[in-house]
Design a protein around this motif. Structure first.
Motif, PDB file in Angstrom:
ATOM      1  N   GLY A 152       0.813  -1.212   0.000  1.00 12.47           N
ATOM      2  CA  GLY A 152       0.000   0.000   0.000  1.00 12.47           C
ATOM      3  C   GLY A 152       0.842   1.255   0.000  1.00 12.47           C
ATOM      4  N   THR A 159      -1.044  -7.633  -3.406  1.00 11.31           N
ATOM      5  CA  THR A 159      -1.500  -6.345  -3.929  1.00 11.31           C
ATOM      6  C   THR A 159      -2.581  -5.835  -2.987  1.00 11.31           C
ATOM      7  N   THR A 160      -2.226  -4.873  -2.154  1.00 12.72           N
ATOM      8  CA  THR A 160      -3.144  -4.423  -1.106  1.00 12.72           C
ATOM      9  C   THR A 160      -3.073  -2.908  -0.941  1.00 12.72           C
ATOM     10  N   GLY A 161      -3.912  -2.394  -0.044  1.00 12.89           N
ATOM     11  CA  GLY A 161      -3.870  -0.992   0.354  1.00 12.89           C
ATOM     12  C   GLY A 161      -4.195  -0.019  -0.758  1.00 12.89           C
ATOM     13  N   GLY A 162      -3.528   1.128  -0.714  1.00 14.10           N
ATOM     14  CA  GLY A 162      -3.790   2.196  -1.660  1.00 14.10           C
ATOM     15  C   GLY A 162      -3.470   1.847  -3.091  1.00 14.10           C
ATOM     16  N   SER A 210      -4.101  -1.184  -4.541  1.00  5.52           N
ATOM     17  CA  SER A 210      -5.277  -1.883  -5.056  1.00  5.52           C
ATOM     18  C   SER A 210      -6.484  -0.953  -5.159  1.00  5.52           C
ATOM     19  N   ALA A 211      -6.470   0.150  -4.404  1.00  4.89           N
ATOM     20  CA  ALA A 211      -7.592   1.098  -4.431  1.00  4.89           C
ATOM     21  C   ALA A 211      -7.432   2.156  -5.511  1.00  4.89           C
ATOM     22  N   SER A 212      -6.407   2.051  -6.349  1.00  2.00           N
ATOM     23  CA  SER A 212      -6.219   3.047  -7.400  1.00  2.00           C
ATOM     24  C   SER A 212      -5.945   2.353  -8.733  1.00  2.00           C
ATOM     25  N   PHE A 230      -7.861  -4.890  -0.188  1.00  2.00           N
ATOM     26  CA  PHE A 230      -7.567  -3.558   0.343  1.00  2.00           C
ATOM     27  C   PHE A 230      -7.157  -3.665   1.811  1.00  2.00           C
ATOM     28  N   ALA A 231      -8.104  -3.895   2.698  1.00  2.00           N
ATOM     29  CA  ALA A 231      -7.790  -4.050   4.119  1.00  2.00           C
ATOM     30  C   ALA A 231      -7.429  -5.504   4.416  1.00  2.00           C
ATOM     31  N   GLN A 241      -9.815 -13.175  -0.616  1.00  2.00           N
ATOM     32  CA  GLN A 241      -8.759 -12.281  -1.109  1.00  2.00           C
ATOM     33  C   GLN A 241      -7.667 -13.020  -1.874  1.00  2.00           C
TER      34      GLN A 241
END
Length: 315
Positions: A166, A204-207, A209-211, A229-230, A248
């Motif tokens: 992230g 692949t996590t956090g920011g 995966s959120a973008s 994400f979390a 996940q």
């Protein structure tokens, strides 16, 4: 002491003493716990030959795997402020960077290279998880923007391979701003009609995966990769429910429509090359052979009269 103990014995012991075996000759699979010889592991692209578990690999190995013939050229990424917030926890952020750079091949958690995949011009941006957990700071954000601009200039496909925990907390809000910057850069690539693929790897996590990691025209994942994400524990404590064991994972996301395909590592070059070819090929692969219109010829010929129709005409 006699000459036998001082001279003869040490020489005999040196001859018969067992040589220490280097520790990196054998690797233990984290999934099935089988021991694998390092040459066999490298030959199989760091995939366990017993259970098929995909181990993490470096950014350099990833580039050699994806590009045709392992041939590519890396680019110099834009320079950024080293420690903009003068951050310090148990250790100074600048010291953490120096330690990570001393062990890594590249200056930060991202490497950008260009070459060919399936015979088509391609730009690939690869994360290196060994560099501070592949965290995304301003350097990584600038690297992705540079990769998008290079793809636009070269009229090439863009592939991003995230492997990240992230955003980088040592850069605070500046790291979170990279989510918007990278998303805007990807949008410019799409506006030009260029293919944009994302190869999701573990983790692949956090920011990330959120973008940009979830905006690919085609989402590809490696088998068993953790994508989300979390964290699992945070989600369970929030919703107060037990999550499935495969939650996940790449296979779980494929079953629920979050990724388009799960492809083994050894097939990635061929698969991605075929996908780029399908999208970028604007002309048919072979000459078009015209087919004569049989219906028009049939319509031009007079219809044969039946015996009944002929008899009625004579009357």
């Amino acid at each position: 002491m006699s000459w036998l103990t001082e001279f003869v014995r040490p020489k005999i012991q040196k001859l018969v003493r067992r040589t220490d075996v280097p520790e990196n000759l054998w690797h233990k699979c984290p999934s099935c716990e089988q021991m694998i010889f390092h040459r066999d592991l490298a030959k199989n692209s760091h995939v366990c030959q017993h259970c098929g578990h995909h181990m993490r690999i470096s950014a350099k190995d990833r580039l050699e795997l994806l590009f045709d013939g392992g041939k590519y050229q890396t680019i110099e990424l834009p320079t950024v402020p080293v420690d903009p917030l003068k951050f310090r926890d148990q250790k100074k952020y600048i010291d953490r960077l120096k330690t990570a750079q001393a062990k890594a091949t590249y200056k930060d958690a991202l490497a950008v290279a260009h070459g060919e995949v399936g015979g088509h011009a391609t730009v690939i941006a690869v994360f290196d998880f060994s560099f501070m957990g592949g965290s995304m700071g301003t350097a990584v954000g600038e690297g992705i923007v540079a990769a998008a601009e290079l793809a636009s200039v070269q009229d090439a496909a863009l592939i991003i391979v995230p492997a990240s925990g992230g955003a980088r907390m040592q850069e605070g809000i500046l790291s979170l701003m990279q989510m918007a910057r990278t998303t805007a850069a990807i949008e410019k690539v799409k506006e030009k009609g260029l293919p944009y693929f994302v190869l999701l790897t573990d983790p692949t996590t956090g920011g990330v995966s959120a973008s940009f990691a979830m905006l690919g025209d085609i989402q590809i994942a490696e088998p068993g990769a953790q994508i989300g994400f979390a964290g699992r524990r945070v989600i369970e404590n929030t919703i107060r429910e037990k999550l499935p064991d495969d939650f996940q994972t790449a296979e779980y996301l494929l079953a629920h429509g979050m990724v388009d395909m799960v492809t083994p590592r050894t097939e990635l070059n061929e698969t991605i090359g075929r996908l780029i070819d399908m999208i970028r090929r604007t002309k048919p692969g072979a000459a078009i052979v015209p087919i004569k219109d049989a219906q028009k010829k049939t319509a031009a010929k007079p219809a044969k009269k039946t015996e009944t129709e002929g008899a009625n005409t004579k009357k």
